[in-house]
Design a protein around this motif. Structure first.
Motif, PDB file in Angstrom:
ATOM      1  N   ALA A 168      31.514  18.307  55.108  1.00 51.97           N
ATOM      2  CA  ALA A 168      30.975  17.821  56.377  1.00 51.97           C
ATOM      3  C   ALA A 168      31.824  18.289  57.558  1.00 51.97           C
ATOM      4  O   ALA A 168      31.314  18.893  58.513  1.00 51.97           O
ATOM      5  CB  ALA A 168      30.910  16.299  56.338  1.00 51.97           C
ATOM      6  N   GLU A 210      30.052   6.087  42.204  1.00 49.88           N
ATOM      7  CA  GLU A 210      30.916   7.257  42.489  1.00 49.88           C
ATOM      8  C   GLU A 210      31.139   7.452  43.987  1.00 49.88           C
ATOM      9  O   GLU A 210      31.575   8.511  44.415  1.00 49.88           O
ATOM     10  CB  GLU A 210      30.346   8.529  41.856  1.00 49.88           C
ATOM     11  CG  GLU A 210      30.388   8.511  40.335  1.00 49.88           C
ATOM     12  CD  GLU A 210      31.791   8.274  39.756  1.00 49.88           C
ATOM     13  OE1 GLU A 210      32.708   8.984  40.166  1.00 49.88           O
ATOM     14  OE2 GLU A 210      31.941   7.376  38.915  1.00 49.88           O
ATOM     15  N   HIS A 244      35.606  29.991  45.891  1.00 47.31           N
ATOM     16  CA  HIS A 244      36.892  30.524  46.357  1.00 47.31           C
ATOM     17  C   HIS A 244      37.843  29.357  46.654  1.00 47.31           C
ATOM     18  O   HIS A 244      37.724  28.699  47.685  1.00 47.31           O
ATOM     19  CB  HIS A 244      36.680  31.366  47.625  1.00 47.31           C
ATOM     20  CG  HIS A 244      37.923  32.047  48.089  1.00 47.31           C
ATOM     21  ND1 HIS A 244      38.012  33.404  48.297  1.00 47.31           N
ATOM     22  CD2 HIS A 244      39.155  31.566  48.376  1.00 47.31           C
ATOM     23  CE1 HIS A 244      39.226  33.717  48.699  1.00 47.31           C
ATOM     24  NE2 HIS A 244      39.954  32.606  48.755  1.00 47.31           N
ATOM     25  N   CYS A 265      21.870  10.184  52.714  1.00 42.62           N
ATOM     26  CA  CYS A 265      22.853  10.524  53.746  1.00 42.62           C
ATOM     27  C   CYS A 265      22.922   9.527  54.901  1.00 42.62           C
ATOM     28  O   CYS A 265      22.234   9.661  55.911  1.00 42.62           O
ATOM     29  CB  CYS A 265      22.614  11.927  54.308  1.00 42.62           C
ATOM     30  SG  CYS A 265      23.963  12.429  55.405  1.00 42.62           S
TER      31      CYS A 265
END
Ligand SMILES: Cc1cc2nc3c(=O)[nH]c(=O)nc-3n(C[C@H](O)[C@H](O)[C@H](O)COP(=O)(O)OP(=O)(O)OC[C@H]3O[C@@H](n4cnc5c(N)ncnc54)[C@H](O)[C@@H]3O)c2cc1C
Length: 393
Positions: free
Chosen positions: A10, A332, A132, A49
């Motif tokens: 975010a 969670e 990555h 959300c």
């Protein structure tokens, strides 16, 4: 100018969009260890959300940000919850404010937020490198003009290794927002019971919270528990999640007032069965449990309870105790208490005091909040502030 952002969550995505809008010529590389950006945002609020909160009824930031309220106050002067709502609405996201003040996209779909942010990044030319993992922030500092660390929460201390060699003050990470295990308590048989407006606390401390409480098959959950776990996250971690929970089932009335009310009820309804006259707010199964805990027979009448019985009942209703032994995750939805200490940064710019060009935003900082959209709000506000700081510099 080249800027590296560590973590496409975010804060990282929001920051890179705002930075690129201010400085279109800057090259921004966002490094993300996962396969996709914004994976956590996609599952926030149960997939809906809860992106911010209207903050109506929030009397102090400390109430909702147990850690980092001072920083939040500063960054809110640049970008607060109202700016956040206006920002998303300007980008075409219709919002809805629930009765509990939580703000969601009207579509009730977190993917609308994920798709919006990833589309904006692509359109603006922000480069995202997924799969990555950044191993060393120090190494990136040598390669880029500015580095923004937005690597999120870190429940394990070993994850803080990316900061090696920077000599930062780090606050040991522990979980926040969890439910309490009460393995020894028969109250668990009442699983599924919800009581609105309960006050909770921890014996021997001043930590308190209030709101609905849910009895589960392992112990207790619901906002009154999650908020308490957030405020007392560090204390509970230090105590090995072994503590005494205090529950006031009456919505905060004191024992004296409740005793008077019980005496009044007993004198006006002496022949009525106690079991049948439970307060409206307390479900009958829980009332029966609390009577038995107060050593009052379920089939007794009010006149038979006696002064001592009523005293015990008043005590149980206002100061009920449970032995917490362990914690569990709530869907969670945990956040991290701890991370990069705020002492490392200039609270106005979020730039590292000892490493010019290094910035932090989001949960990687020692900032976290209770549930209700406040954690994502911290990510938007700090991400935005870093973009402004880099552009101003
Ligand atoms: C299940 C769940 C539901 C939630 N629901 C809500 C909600 O509805 N409302 C709310 O306000 N808050 C909610 N939260 C909390 C909120 O999601 C976080 O506080 C917020 O996402 C923090 O944003 P961030 O950008 O700091 O971190 P994140 O969004 O976690 O992003 C950090 C990113 O950095 C990446 N990263 C980490 N280390 C490295 C590395 N070394 N190299 C490269 N990349 C790295 C991570 O993979 C991740 O993508 C929820 C949390 C969870 C777990």
């Amino acid at each position: 100018m080249r800027v590296a952002v560590v973590g496409a969550g975010a804060a990282g995505c929001f920051c890179s969009i705002e930075l690129k809008r201010r400085l279109p010529d800057v090259t921004i590389d966002v490094f993300e260890k996962d396969r996709k950006p914004l994976a956590k945002v996609a599952i926030t609020g149960g997939g809906r959300c809860n992106l911010t909160n209207s903050f109506e009824g929030v009397s102090s930031l400390k109430e909702v940000y147990p850690r980092g309220d001072k920083l939040i106050r500063r960054v809110f002067s640049t970008f607060d919850h109202k700016d956040t709502m206006a920002w998303f609405e300007r980008e075409g996201v219709k919002l809805t404010i629930q009765e509990d003040k939580c703000v969601f996209p009207a579509s009730q779909d977190a993917m609308e937020i994920v798709n919006l942010l990833t589309t904006l990044m692509r359109r603006l030319g922000v480069r995202i490198q997924t799969n990555h993992k950044v191993e060393s922030v120090k190494a990136l500092l040598g390669e880029y003009d500015a580095v923004v660390v937005t690597a999120g929460g870190r429940p394990r201390e070993s994850d803080l290794g990316i900061f090696e060699g920077l000599d930062l003050e780090l606050v040991p990470p522990v979980p926040s927002l969890f439910t309490f295990n009460l393995p020894d308590s028969p109250v668990r048989e009442l699983m599924g019971t919800v009581v609105e407006d309960v006050t909770t606390g921890l014996s021997g401390t001043s930590f308190k919270a209030s709101g609905p409480l849910l009895i589960t098959h392992w112990g207790m959950s619901g906002p009154a528990i999650l908020k308490l776990s957030s405020r007392a996250a560090r204390y509970l971690a230090d105590s090995g999640y072994d503590a005494t929970l205090l529950v006031n089932w009456t919505g905060g009335k004191d024992a004296g007032t409740v005793r008077e009310e019980l005496i009044q009820t007993a004198s006006t309804n002496p022949l009525r069965h106690i079991y049948n006259s439970h307060p409206e707010r307390i479900p009958s199964r829980l009332w029966s449990y609390l009577l038995s805990k107060s050593k009052i027979r379920e089939d007794s009448k009010w006149a038979e309870a006696g002064q001592k019985g009523l005293n015990r009942l008043a005590e149980t209703l206002t100061n009920d105790t449970y032995h917490i032994k362990g914690q569990s995750r709530f869907k969670e939805e945990f956040v991290t208490c701890g991370g990069v200490a705020l002492s490392n940064i200039n609270l106005n710019t979020l730039e590292c005091k000892n490493h010019p060009g290094l910035y932090f935003a989001g949960e990687t900082l020692d900032v976290d909040a209770v549930t209700g959209g406040f954690n994502l709000q911290a990510a938007w506000s700090t991400g935005y502030r870093v973009a402004v700081s880099i552009a101003e510099k």
